[in-house]
Design a protein around this motif. Sequence first.
Motif, PDB file in Angstrom:
ATOM      1  N   SER A 165     -12.080  -3.601  -7.591  1.00 49.75           N
ATOM      2  CA  SER A 165     -10.776  -3.177  -7.074  1.00 49.75           C
ATOM      3  C   SER A 165     -10.004  -2.357  -8.105  1.00 49.75           C
ATOM      4  O   SER A 165     -10.047  -2.633  -9.306  1.00 49.75           O
ATOM      5  CB  SER A 165      -9.937  -4.400  -6.689  1.00 49.75           C
ATOM      6  OG  SER A 165      -8.642  -4.004  -6.293  1.00 49.75           O
ATOM      7  N   LEU A 203       0.394  -4.344  -4.484  1.00 50.98           N
ATOM      8  CA  LEU A 203       0.007  -4.921  -3.187  1.00 50.98           C
ATOM      9  C   LEU A 203       0.828  -4.354  -2.030  1.00 50.98           C
ATOM     10  O   LEU A 203       0.538  -4.637  -0.870  1.00 50.98           O
ATOM     11  CB  LEU A 203       0.123  -6.452  -3.221  1.00 50.98           C
ATOM     12  CG  LEU A 203      -0.853  -7.166  -4.148  1.00 50.98           C
ATOM     13  CD1 LEU A 203      -0.617  -8.677  -4.113  1.00 50.98           C
ATOM     14  CD2 LEU A 203      -2.291  -6.835  -3.785  1.00 50.98           C
ATOM     15  N   LYS A 255      -0.855  -3.221   1.177  1.00 47.66           N
ATOM     16  CA  LYS A 255      -2.223  -3.753   1.142  1.00 47.66           C
ATOM     17  C   LYS A 255      -2.326  -5.010   2.011  1.00 47.66           C
ATOM     18  O   LYS A 255      -1.333  -5.639   2.362  1.00 47.66           O
ATOM     19  CB  LYS A 255      -2.631  -4.105  -0.288  1.00 47.66           C
ATOM     20  CG  LYS A 255      -2.538  -2.958  -1.260  1.00 47.66           C
ATOM     21  CD  LYS A 255      -3.610  -1.936  -1.018  1.00 47.66           C
ATOM     22  CE  LYS A 255      -3.642  -0.930  -2.152  1.00 47.66           C
ATOM     23  NZ  LYS A 255      -3.645   0.413  -1.764  1.00 47.66           N
ATOM     24  N   ASP A 272      -7.669  -6.698   0.692  1.00 50.77           N
ATOM     25  CA  ASP A 272      -7.499  -6.117  -0.637  1.00 50.77           C
ATOM     26  C   ASP A 272      -7.304  -7.179  -1.708  1.00 50.77           C
ATOM     27  O   ASP A 272      -7.613  -6.958  -2.881  1.00 50.77           O
ATOM     28  CB  ASP A 272      -6.294  -5.168  -0.644  1.00 50.77           C
ATOM     29  CG  ASP A 272      -6.481  -4.033   0.340  1.00 50.77           C
ATOM     30  OD1 ASP A 272      -7.419  -3.234   0.139  1.00 50.77           O
ATOM     31  OD2 ASP A 272      -5.704  -3.948   1.318  1.00 50.77           O
TER      32      ASP A 272
END
Length: 184
Positions: free
Chosen positions: A83, A91, A94, A143
């Motif tokens: 990632s 985030l 995400k 994610d």
Amino acid sequence: ELGQKKGIFRHYGIKVELKPASNVNIILAELHSNQDQLGFTSTALLLNADEKGQAVKCVAPVETANVLNPSYPANAIMVAANSSITSLNQLDGKTVALNQPGGSNELFLKAAVEKAGGNFNSVNITTVPFADMPAALKSGAVDAAFEVPPFISTGIKAGDQKMLADVDSLTAGLTPDCWMATDS
């Protein structure tokens, strides 16, 4: 379980039957139908249930057994090993996996993201069972994932995941879980 195995309940003349429940709604139903007298839950879910008129209360707070041990975190936000996400503030927009919405993990995630300068309202939450989170991360279906042991260490050891954040420091000193009963 430990109290039962060590005979603590028996020593005090208390008969205890432990049984698993998949979520707080089942526990609440069993409490209100008098099938059970006590149920284990997160404090956030207890407060939510009480706020919605379920008439429940915490009768015994439970402290986490693993407070602030970075070698064995009790709560961690994980990402896939490949990632590009390196911070909680990334985030925004995400998809993050939680075992259930509206619980303590969501509150802890919100606090962690906001403390890092992110916008929690832009985070997409999806429900994934803890056991399925490593595969969801590896496949790219999510994610990030809010994980607990043993999934934290097994994902790292397999080389499939890396820890984005250990959020135990957010929960230190709090009562994240409790034994609940109905008000009656």
